[in-house]
Enzyme design. Sequence first.
Site, PDB file in Angstrom:
ATOM      1  N   HIS A 137     -24.411  -9.547   0.389  1.00 51.55           N
ATOM      2  CA  HIS A 137     -25.294 -10.274   0.317  1.00 51.55           C
ATOM      3  C   HIS A 137     -26.426  -9.068  -0.967  1.00 51.55           C
ATOM      4  O   HIS A 137     -27.015 -10.822  -1.739  1.00 51.55           O
ATOM      5  CB  HIS A 137     -26.367  -9.859   1.760  1.00 51.55           C
ATOM      6  CG  HIS A 137     -27.719 -10.918   1.611  1.00 51.55           C
ATOM      7  ND1 HIS A 137     -28.315 -11.229   2.290  1.00 51.55           N
ATOM      8  CD2 HIS A 137     -28.611  -9.816   0.967  1.00 51.55           C
ATOM      9  CE1 HIS A 137     -29.027 -11.565   2.441  1.00 51.55           C
ATOM     10  NE2 HIS A 137     -29.517 -10.817   1.962  1.00 51.55           N
ATOM     11  N   GLU A 138     -26.168  -8.555  -1.247  1.00 48.84           N
ATOM     12  CA  GLU A 138     -27.149  -7.271  -1.933  1.00 48.84           C
ATOM     13  C   GLU A 138     -26.670  -8.039  -3.183  1.00 48.84           C
ATOM     14  O   GLU A 138     -27.883  -8.033  -4.717  1.00 48.84           O
ATOM     15  CB  GLU A 138     -27.225  -5.981  -2.127  1.00 48.84           C
ATOM     16  CG  GLU A 138     -27.812  -6.094  -0.616  1.00 48.84           C
ATOM     17  CD  GLU A 138     -29.442  -6.225   0.030  1.00 48.84           C
ATOM     18  OE1 GLU A 138     -29.983  -6.377  -0.639  1.00 48.84           O
ATOM     19  OE2 GLU A 138     -29.118  -6.800   1.060  1.00 48.84           O
ATOM     20  N   GLU A 175     -40.078  -3.136  -2.059  1.00 47.82           N
ATOM     21  CA  GLU A 175     -40.042  -4.449  -1.454  1.00 47.82           C
ATOM     22  C   GLU A 175     -41.254  -4.443   0.121  1.00 47.82           C
ATOM     23  O   GLU A 175     -40.051  -3.349   0.876  1.00 47.82           O
ATOM     24  CB  GLU A 175     -39.028  -5.396  -1.566  1.00 47.82           C
ATOM     25  CG  GLU A 175     -39.110  -7.112  -0.603  1.00 47.82           C
ATOM     26  CD  GLU A 175     -38.072  -7.513  -0.618  1.00 47.82           C
ATOM     27  OE1 GLU A 175     -36.512  -7.850  -0.595  1.00 47.82           O
ATOM     28  OE2 GLU A 175     -38.103  -9.175  -0.447  1.00 47.82           O
ATOM     29  N   GLY A 205     -31.365  -3.379   5.963  1.00 47.02           N
ATOM     30  CA  GLY A 205     -30.378  -3.366   5.867  1.00 47.02           C
ATOM     31  C   GLY A 205     -29.978  -2.933   4.248  1.00 47.02           C
ATOM     32  O   GLY A 205     -28.848  -1.505   4.316  1.00 47.02           O
ATOM     33  N   ALA A 206     -30.627  -3.359   3.268  1.00 44.89           N
ATOM     34  CA  ALA A 206     -30.577  -2.771   2.234  1.00 44.89           C
ATOM     35  C   ALA A 206     -31.211  -3.334   1.161  1.00 44.89           C
ATOM     36  O   ALA A 206     -32.040  -4.833   1.405  1.00 44.89           O
ATOM     37  CB  ALA A 206     -28.429  -3.034   1.349  1.00 44.89           C
ATOM     38  N   HIS A 261     -27.735 -11.295  -4.644  1.00 42.55           N
ATOM     39  CA  HIS A 261     -29.499 -11.493  -5.116  1.00 42.55           C
ATOM     40  C   HIS A 261     -29.528 -11.049  -6.112  1.00 42.55           C
ATOM     41  O   HIS A 261     -30.562 -11.914  -7.364  1.00 42.55           O
ATOM     42  CB  HIS A 261     -30.473 -10.593  -4.193  1.00 42.55           C
ATOM     43  CG  HIS A 261     -30.490 -10.500  -3.233  1.00 42.55           C
ATOM     44  ND1 HIS A 261     -31.315 -11.990  -2.646  1.00 42.55           N
ATOM     45  CD2 HIS A 261     -30.815 -10.293  -1.587  1.00 42.55           C
ATOM     46  CE1 HIS A 261     -31.743 -12.306  -1.201  1.00 42.55           C
ATOM     47  NE2 HIS A 261     -31.506 -10.621  -0.728  1.00 42.55           N
ATOM     48  N   GLU A 276     -32.050  -4.910  -2.989  1.00 38.04           N
ATOM     49  CA  GLU A 276     -31.317  -5.739  -4.067  1.00 38.04           C
ATOM     50  C   GLU A 276     -31.765  -5.460  -5.630  1.00 38.04           C
ATOM     51  O   GLU A 276     -31.657  -6.117  -6.115  1.00 38.04           O
ATOM     52  CB  GLU A 276     -31.267  -7.195  -4.259  1.00 38.04           C
ATOM     53  CG  GLU A 276     -32.466  -7.868  -4.080  1.00 38.04           C
ATOM     54  CD  GLU A 276     -33.539  -8.491  -3.036  1.00 38.04           C
ATOM     55  OE1 GLU A 276     -32.977  -7.527  -1.755  1.00 38.04           O
ATOM     56  OE2 GLU A 276     -34.387  -8.470  -2.679  1.00 38.04           O
ATOM     57  N   ASN A 277     -32.090  -4.113  -5.699  1.00 30.91           N
ATOM     58  CA  ASN A 277     -32.939  -3.656  -6.688  1.00 30.91           C
ATOM     59  C   ASN A 277     -32.513  -4.161  -8.179  1.00 30.91           C
ATOM     60  O   ASN A 277     -30.830  -3.834  -7.827  1.00 30.91           O
ATOM     61  CB  ASN A 277     -33.400  -1.943  -6.600  1.00 30.91           C
ATOM     62  CG  ASN A 277     -34.286  -1.575  -5.666  1.00 30.91           C
ATOM     63  OD1 ASN A 277     -35.554  -2.136  -5.284  1.00 30.91           O
ATOM     64  ND2 ASN A 277     -33.462  -0.751  -4.469  1.00 30.91           N
ATOM     65  N   GLU A 333     -34.054 -15.058   0.461  1.00 30.65           N
ATOM     66  CA  GLU A 333     -33.104 -14.497   1.641  1.00 30.65           C
ATOM     67  C   GLU A 333     -32.582 -15.528   2.632  1.00 30.65           C
ATOM     68  O   GLU A 333     -30.852 -15.442   2.967  1.00 30.65           O
ATOM     69  CB  GLU A 333     -34.192 -13.893   2.399  1.00 30.65           C
ATOM     70  CG  GLU A 333     -35.398 -12.783   2.275  1.00 30.65           C
ATOM     71  CD  GLU A 333     -33.988 -11.845   1.218  1.00 30.65           C
ATOM     72  OE1 GLU A 333     -32.453 -11.780   1.718  1.00 30.65           O
ATOM     73  OE2 GLU A 333     -34.217 -11.216   1.016  1.00 30.65           O
TER      74      GLU A 333
HETATM   75  N1  TRP Z   1     -34.405  -8.101   0.099  1.00 26.42           N
HETATM   76  C1  TRP Z   1     -33.698  -7.086   1.627  1.00 26.42           C
HETATM   77  C2  TRP Z   1     -32.792  -7.714   2.052  1.00 26.42           C
HETATM   78  O1  TRP Z   1     -32.309  -8.907   1.930  1.00 26.42           O
HETATM   79  C3  TRP Z   1     -34.536  -6.762   2.599  1.00 26.42           C
HETATM   80  C4  TRP Z   1     -35.422  -5.359   2.480  1.00 26.42           C
HETATM   81  C5  TRP Z   1     -35.237  -4.211   2.566  1.00 26.42           C
HETATM   82  C6  TRP Z   1     -36.822  -5.001   2.678  1.00 26.42           C
HETATM   83  N2  TRP Z   1     -35.783  -3.247   2.343  1.00 26.42           N
HETATM   84  C7  TRP Z   1     -36.860  -3.667   3.074  1.00 26.42           C
HETATM   85  C8  TRP Z   1     -37.626  -5.726   3.234  1.00 26.42           C
HETATM   86  C9  TRP Z   1     -38.158  -3.531   3.260  1.00 26.42           C
HETATM   87  C10 TRP Z   1     -39.125  -5.426   3.645  1.00 26.42           C
HETATM   88  C11 TRP Z   1     -38.950  -3.762   3.607  1.00 26.42           C
HETATM   89  O2  TRP Z   1     -31.848  -7.790   1.948  1.00 26.42           O
HETATM   90 ZN    ZN Z   2     -32.067 -10.416   1.269  1.00 26.77          ZN
END
Ligand code: TRP
Ligand code: ZN
Length: 860
Positions: free
Chosen positions: A302-303, A126, A266-267, A306, A269-270, A325
Amino acid sequence: MLDVNKTTGAPPVIRREDYSPPDWLVPDISLDFRLGAERTIVRATLQVRRNGSHRRPLLLNSEVEAIHRVTLNGEPVNYWYEDQVLRVPIEGESATVETEVRIAPRANTQLMGLYESNAMLCTQCEAQGFRRITPFPDRPDVLSRYKLRMSGDKALYPVLLANGDLVASGEGEGGTHWAEWHDPFPKPCYLFAMVAGDLVANRDTFTTMSGRKVDLGIWVRAGDLPKTAHAMASLKAAMKWDEEVYGREYDLDIFNIVAVDDFNFGAMENKGLNIFNSRYVLADPDTATDADYDAIAGVVAHEYFHNWSGDRVTCRDWFQLSLKEGFTVFRDQSFSADMGSHAVKRIEDVKMLRAAQFPEDAGPLAHPVRPDSYIEISNFYTATVYNKGAEVIRMMHTILGPERFRAGTDLYFSRHDGQAVTCEDFVKAMEDASGVDLSHFRLWYSQAGTPRIKARLVNRTEGVHVALEQEVPPTPGQPVKQPMPIPLRIALLDEATGRPTDERLIVLDKASDEIALDGAPARPVLSINRDFSAPVIVETDRSAVDLAFLSAHDDDPFARYEAMQQLMLDTLTAAVSTGGADHAPVIEAVRQTLTDANLDPAFIAEAVLLPSESFIGDRMAVVDPEAIRARREALRADLGRTLEPLWRDAYRAHVANRYAYNPAAKGARRLKTIALGYIAATGAPDAAALAKRQYDESDNMTDRQGALGVLVNGYSAERDAALQAFYERYRTNGLVLDKWFTTQALSTRDDVLDQVEALAGHPDFTLANPNRLRSLVAAFSVNQRAFHDASGRGYRFLADMILAEDKLNPQTAAKLVPPLGRWRRFDEGRAALMRAELERMVATPGLSKDVFEQASKSLA
Ligand code: TRP
Ligand code: ZN
């Protein structure tokens, strides 16, 4: 090279109104990875299907090291590669397209795509990282079923993980092994993930509400295993909560989390394989603070959340980012509130909104929750999309009430399961399930800027009314605004008895209105925007006496906190503009709060803290950093001295506690260290020794870092000794060393700039690790007094850091730009110096489009 406009040299702008559905769909993809840190070979087989009637070629985004081969239905094909797009002409309605490419994980300093971190290989896709792994239509509305095979050195990469289920594995030649993973759920490529490394797992299981057993794993380096218990407990609590509160059950047999040290965010959500910045996984009492524990629980939740709000129902295009988000932040905020104190969690969330989102909304980078255009999408992972987006969802929850809101989310999930949809689809589901018309409410998605409300009580012959006015300030591209529908929770308090009337929800939907309030007492005091029901700025004509009264009596804890903040803010802004102000009302209100035996220490701790220097600055016409620092420190010292016996009582009451992780113990620790800060503010001769003793004797990081944070502002020998001891003890623990950098960057000492510049040359400082970079540079840029040093040295330091980081990791560099964009809020001298740094950046050859977008927009 960058795709640029040939005449202006500027990178292209992507617009929401230009959306069109994909020309080609990819229902199935299979991937084969031959892994190596220096070079990884990726073969992809795409089953493609023409979408609609057109003759256009298949376009695949591709940003790989080398394209080895492209075939169409097994035959070599005449493809065309230009501007990072691979064009494949196709005659039929469907086809099989195969590619083989080479990528270089070790050379990948952007940390997007497949990269190496601590000898482990991992992915981040992402928003647009998948195109750095293999050629593909890299857009979230192309959903595919993924099959993957990976092989690599068994000694280097004993663990091979990916999305979905492990279907086969085995040994290969030359010390290699392989694994095959299939993900049965169609997903956009930004949710693709794989990991190969020398990892161990904390394993557990969760039985879902329908009785399915899910295998859980949290994967870390061997030595970190003892630090995974809190993340695992948080995960299980989140899985249970999502079943109970939203009726959402997990859908695969495996759920894995992997901790990575080098991570842009932060993290992530794959699907079935969340990848985390290790700071949001690893914790034990010796190395993580209470705030770290809370953040871990929040991010793990959060993750996980998702999986439904993001993975099962995803975004049609990146302008819809807040669809997943904003909703998911609202969900994690609600989860954390349910796990602890609702009042304290709400205060924390509002503080965060005011520190990060309000300034964004008031500056040159302001954009709607659903933006209309972007140059680089990673610049739009903002506080507006995330935190204001969450407030927008929360307002729908407030307006609809919990039952109708839940009916809305049920309908949203069932109607759109497996689809890539829009913010509009979410609101429509809310409307259809509740019968409530939200047409006017949609403005919250399209209009940027923080509404300002003026509220006052007026006496009419028919009784007491509240007179309300609203104004939404102009923002870039939106000079004129329509009035917004603003849900305001309101009550009146009886000044004689302290008793409240029943709370009412008023939705102000005009520029101004006057609303009758029934059952008003003889001497009413207005309690408004209770629980922060709308993300707005409220101005009232309430006096210091009214605010002090509310800070002692309001039955809504957030409003009670807010009254104290407003009283402090009024006192401090008066002090800054006149050089002095009457501290007595604040001191009395703090005394009342400190001695109120019915209050939770965690709440007291928040309530007695003065507003931050930047929040004070945000309320001034021209920010004066020196005066704000001086007046705030003067009030702190006065509070400290006048109430010194109470601070010492509060300190002693909690000093002997043994470490435990529960809300009461956390609140006690927080109040204790805040009391220590006030004792130090008195200038008492024993303060440094007291702090040093806390540092030496504490059995946990919260108290240790708290003591260090107090010491670092002074000039005592204890300060240097504690900093040295901290460094020696934790120099090999990256996450803790980050705290060492941050604590020094946030110091109130006059020589902070020297210290920060010296720390940037410290052998443990590196631009290669985003956490370390942020621990010094981002922390420094929120130290208002130091960053805005009138010499401009702070600005130059930040710009130098951004330019250096841009060469390695543009996405992370661009996140550091916004503090320089606040130039309009400062005097001419500072504004000119800030603009000069932004201009220097924009003029730098080879600048990324990430930093270009942020810096050029900041100049406008
Ligand atoms: N979707 C992720 C989150 O909320 C956000 C995220 C993680 C992201 N890594 C990223 C966005 C790298 C842009 C680029 O929780
Ligand atoms: Zn998120």
